[in-house]
Design an enzyme around this catalytic site. Structure first.
Site, PDB file in Angstrom:
ATOM      1  N   ARG A 144      25.955   2.463   8.453  1.00  0.00           N
ATOM      2  CA  ARG A 144      25.827   2.997   9.800  1.00  0.00           C
ATOM      3  C   ARG A 144      27.200   3.504  10.230  1.00  0.00           C
ATOM      4  O   ARG A 144      28.229   2.951   9.827  1.00  0.00           O
ATOM      5  CB  ARG A 144      25.357   1.912  10.774  1.00  0.00           C
ATOM      6  CG  ARG A 144      23.950   1.381  10.489  1.00  0.00           C
ATOM      7  CD  ARG A 144      23.545   0.366  11.541  1.00  0.00           C
ATOM      8  NE  ARG A 144      22.185  -0.120  11.318  1.00  0.00           N
ATOM      9  CZ  ARG A 144      21.900  -1.232  10.645  1.00  0.00           C
ATOM     10  NH1 ARG A 144      22.874  -1.983  10.138  1.00  0.00           N
ATOM     11  NH2 ARG A 144      20.637  -1.609  10.479  1.00  0.00           N
ATOM     12  N   LYS A 169      24.288  -4.181  13.606  1.00  0.00           N
ATOM     13  CA  LYS A 169      23.079  -4.046  14.406  1.00  0.00           C
ATOM     14  C   LYS A 169      22.216  -5.290  14.272  1.00  0.00           C
ATOM     15  O   LYS A 169      22.081  -5.845  13.186  1.00  0.00           O
ATOM     16  CB  LYS A 169      22.296  -2.808  13.952  1.00  0.00           C
ATOM     17  CG  LYS A 169      21.210  -2.370  14.937  1.00  0.00           C
ATOM     18  CD  LYS A 169      20.632  -1.034  14.513  1.00  0.00           C
ATOM     19  CE  LYS A 169      19.591  -0.549  15.515  1.00  0.00           C
ATOM     20  NZ  LYS A 169      19.012   0.759  15.115  1.00  0.00           N
ATOM     21  N   HIS A 243      23.631  21.264  19.022  1.00  0.00           N
ATOM     22  CA  HIS A 243      22.639  20.643  18.153  1.00  0.00           C
ATOM     23  C   HIS A 243      22.974  20.920  16.688  1.00  0.00           C
ATOM     24  O   HIS A 243      23.588  21.925  16.356  1.00  0.00           O
ATOM     25  CB  HIS A 243      21.240  21.186  18.470  1.00  0.00           C
ATOM     26  CG  HIS A 243      20.794  20.902  19.878  1.00  0.00           C
ATOM     27  ND1 HIS A 243      20.402  19.659  20.297  1.00  0.00           N
ATOM     28  CD2 HIS A 243      20.714  21.711  20.970  1.00  0.00           C
ATOM     29  CE1 HIS A 243      20.084  19.705  21.583  1.00  0.00           C
ATOM     30  NE2 HIS A 243      20.265  20.944  22.010  1.00  0.00           N
ATOM     31  N   ARG A 251      23.550   8.817   6.533  1.00  0.00           N
ATOM     32  CA  ARG A 251      22.867   7.559   6.172  1.00  0.00           C
ATOM     33  C   ARG A 251      21.423   7.854   5.757  1.00  0.00           C
ATOM     34  O   ARG A 251      20.924   7.334   4.755  1.00  0.00           O
ATOM     35  CB  ARG A 251      22.901   6.606   7.363  1.00  0.00           C
ATOM     36  CG  ARG A 251      22.081   5.311   7.214  1.00  0.00           C
ATOM     37  CD  ARG A 251      22.341   4.443   8.438  1.00  0.00           C
ATOM     38  NE  ARG A 251      21.406   3.342   8.591  1.00  0.00           N
ATOM     39  CZ  ARG A 251      21.526   2.151   8.011  1.00  0.00           C
ATOM     40  NH1 ARG A 251      22.542   1.926   7.203  1.00  0.00           N
ATOM     41  NH2 ARG A 251      20.651   1.186   8.236  1.00  0.00           N
ATOM     42  N   HIS A 282      18.492  -3.248   7.200  1.00  0.00           N
ATOM     43  CA  HIS A 282      17.296  -3.206   8.042  1.00  0.00           C
ATOM     44  C   HIS A 282      16.720  -4.612   8.197  1.00  0.00           C
ATOM     45  O   HIS A 282      16.666  -5.372   7.231  1.00  0.00           O
ATOM     46  CB  HIS A 282      16.227  -2.292   7.429  1.00  0.00           C
ATOM     47  CG  HIS A 282      16.573  -0.837   7.505  1.00  0.00           C
ATOM     48  ND1 HIS A 282      15.994   0.120   6.700  1.00  0.00           N
ATOM     49  CD2 HIS A 282      17.452  -0.170   8.290  1.00  0.00           C
ATOM     50  CE1 HIS A 282      16.485   1.309   6.999  1.00  0.00           C
ATOM     51  NE2 HIS A 282      17.366   1.155   7.959  1.00  0.00           N
ATOM     52  N   TYR A 291      11.510   6.499   6.206  1.00  0.00           N
ATOM     53  CA  TYR A 291      12.085   7.619   5.477  1.00  0.00           C
ATOM     54  C   TYR A 291      11.023   8.346   4.659  1.00  0.00           C
ATOM     55  O   TYR A 291      11.092   9.561   4.454  1.00  0.00           O
ATOM     56  CB  TYR A 291      13.218   7.136   4.567  1.00  0.00           C
ATOM     57  CG  TYR A 291      14.414   6.642   5.336  1.00  0.00           C
ATOM     58  CD1 TYR A 291      15.230   7.534   6.025  1.00  0.00           C
ATOM     59  CD2 TYR A 291      14.719   5.298   5.400  1.00  0.00           C
ATOM     60  CE1 TYR A 291      16.325   7.096   6.746  1.00  0.00           C
ATOM     61  CE2 TYR A 291      15.809   4.841   6.119  1.00  0.00           C
ATOM     62  CZ  TYR A 291      16.611   5.744   6.789  1.00  0.00           C
ATOM     63  OH  TYR A 291      17.688   5.303   7.512  1.00  0.00           O
TER      64      TYR A 291
END
Length: 315
Positions: A144, A169, A243, A251, A282, A291
């Protein structure tokens, strides 16, 4: 009676006492208090909360809803000591965040980004070395963004080639083994960092030109700059980032390439996926499955594999 700013500090301290970093919400609520002070308002009202939450233009309604939710939670807590505080009702702003499809970088694009980073100017040359190595590390490990710039020198074991991410996280820590080529790149950066900033007292592994730990704003803006240099973003002017591919998309690219290689290599992705989920940090393998759904090529490979299993009578 406390001011709103004093009350916010108590609220943030309380949230952090329960084990959460509470960084981004604390910063956002600080902007809300700035707004209230400019208005000369001492009490939170639903009208003022709505007015502040809906200030950003050109964003999803989910962004407005999230801002209002932060204020609502703060107001709920504050109302216990300040009964005149109005707590905005839930779901005043409807909006569900649409998860943006990831941009999948090619190897060539990563190489071009690193080349552009190597040309970043700075008095000592440390800035170029830092961002070249940082982009390469993201591509090689899928860390991350914040996990990389949070690394301390003690978290980078260059002998065994293992990184330690701490309290990332969801409050998780993990060990991240790296390849030999990545270990050597980190070793070269360490030598360069010592040459450029021999007197720094920072414990950070990655340093800014001033010998300090990197911060989110400077890293993301520098990434936007090198992305524009190689043509992956358009300069929209007025200091806006515009953008285009984001830092966290590196990642996504790492995870996607890993899954594609597994499918093409004939591996049983269902069995392999928990390994990738653990490596990426995760908390739920379902987050890693996203994904497959979010990238058309992966979805096609998954469907092809399923069709093969069906034809063989395995499902």
């Amino acid at each position: 009676m406390n001011t709103l700013r004093e009350s916010l500090k108590q609220y943030v301290d309380l949230r952090r006492a329960f084990g959460t970093k509470y960084q981004e919400p604390a910063q956002t609520l600080g902007y809300f208090v700035d707004f209230m002070e400019r208005k000369g308002a001492r009490l939170i009202t639903t009208k003022l909360a709505m007015q502040w939450a809906m200030q950003p233009q050109g964003v999803q309604h989910a962004t407005w809803a999230r801002r209002l939710t932060m204020v609502r939670r703060f107001a709920c807590w504050l109302s216990a000591s300040e009964p005149l505080t109005q707590v905005p009702p839930p779901r005043l702003i409807a909006g569900r965040r649409r998860r943006k499809p990831p941009y999948i970088f090619s190897d060539d694009e990563i190489a071009r980004l690193m080349s552009a980073a190597a040309e970043l100017s700075s008095p000592s040359g440390l800035r170029a070395a830092t961002y070249t190595t940082l982009i390469g590390l993201y591509a090689a490990t899928g860390l991350r963004p914040g996990e990389a710039w949070a690394l301390d020198r003690s978290d980078v074991d260059l002998r065994s080639g293992i990184l330690t991410t701490r309290q990332s996280k969801f409050g998780k820590s993990r060990l991240v083994p790296v390849t030999e080529s990545t270990r050597l790149a980190l070793e070269r950066y360490q030598q360069r960092r010592v040459e450029c900033a021999p007197q720094t007292r920072s414990e950070a592994f990655f340093l800014s030109e001033r010998g300090r730990r990197l911060n989110a704003t400077s890293v993301r803006r520098t990434f936007v700059k090198v992305s524009r240099t190689v043509g992956l973003r358009i300069d929209v002017g007025n200091g806006r980032v515009g953008h285009g591919p984001r830092l966290q998309d590196i990642r996504h690219s790492f995870a996607t390439r890993t899954l594609i290689d597994w499918y093409r290599g004939g591996l049983d992705v269902t069995l392999e996926l928990p390994k990738l989920a653990t490596y990426l940090g995760h908390v739920d393998v379902g987050h890693t499955y996203w994904y497959v759904e979010g990238v058309p090529e992966l979805l096609g490979l998954a469907a092809e594999r399923l069709g093969s299993h069906v034809s063989r009578g395995r499902v």
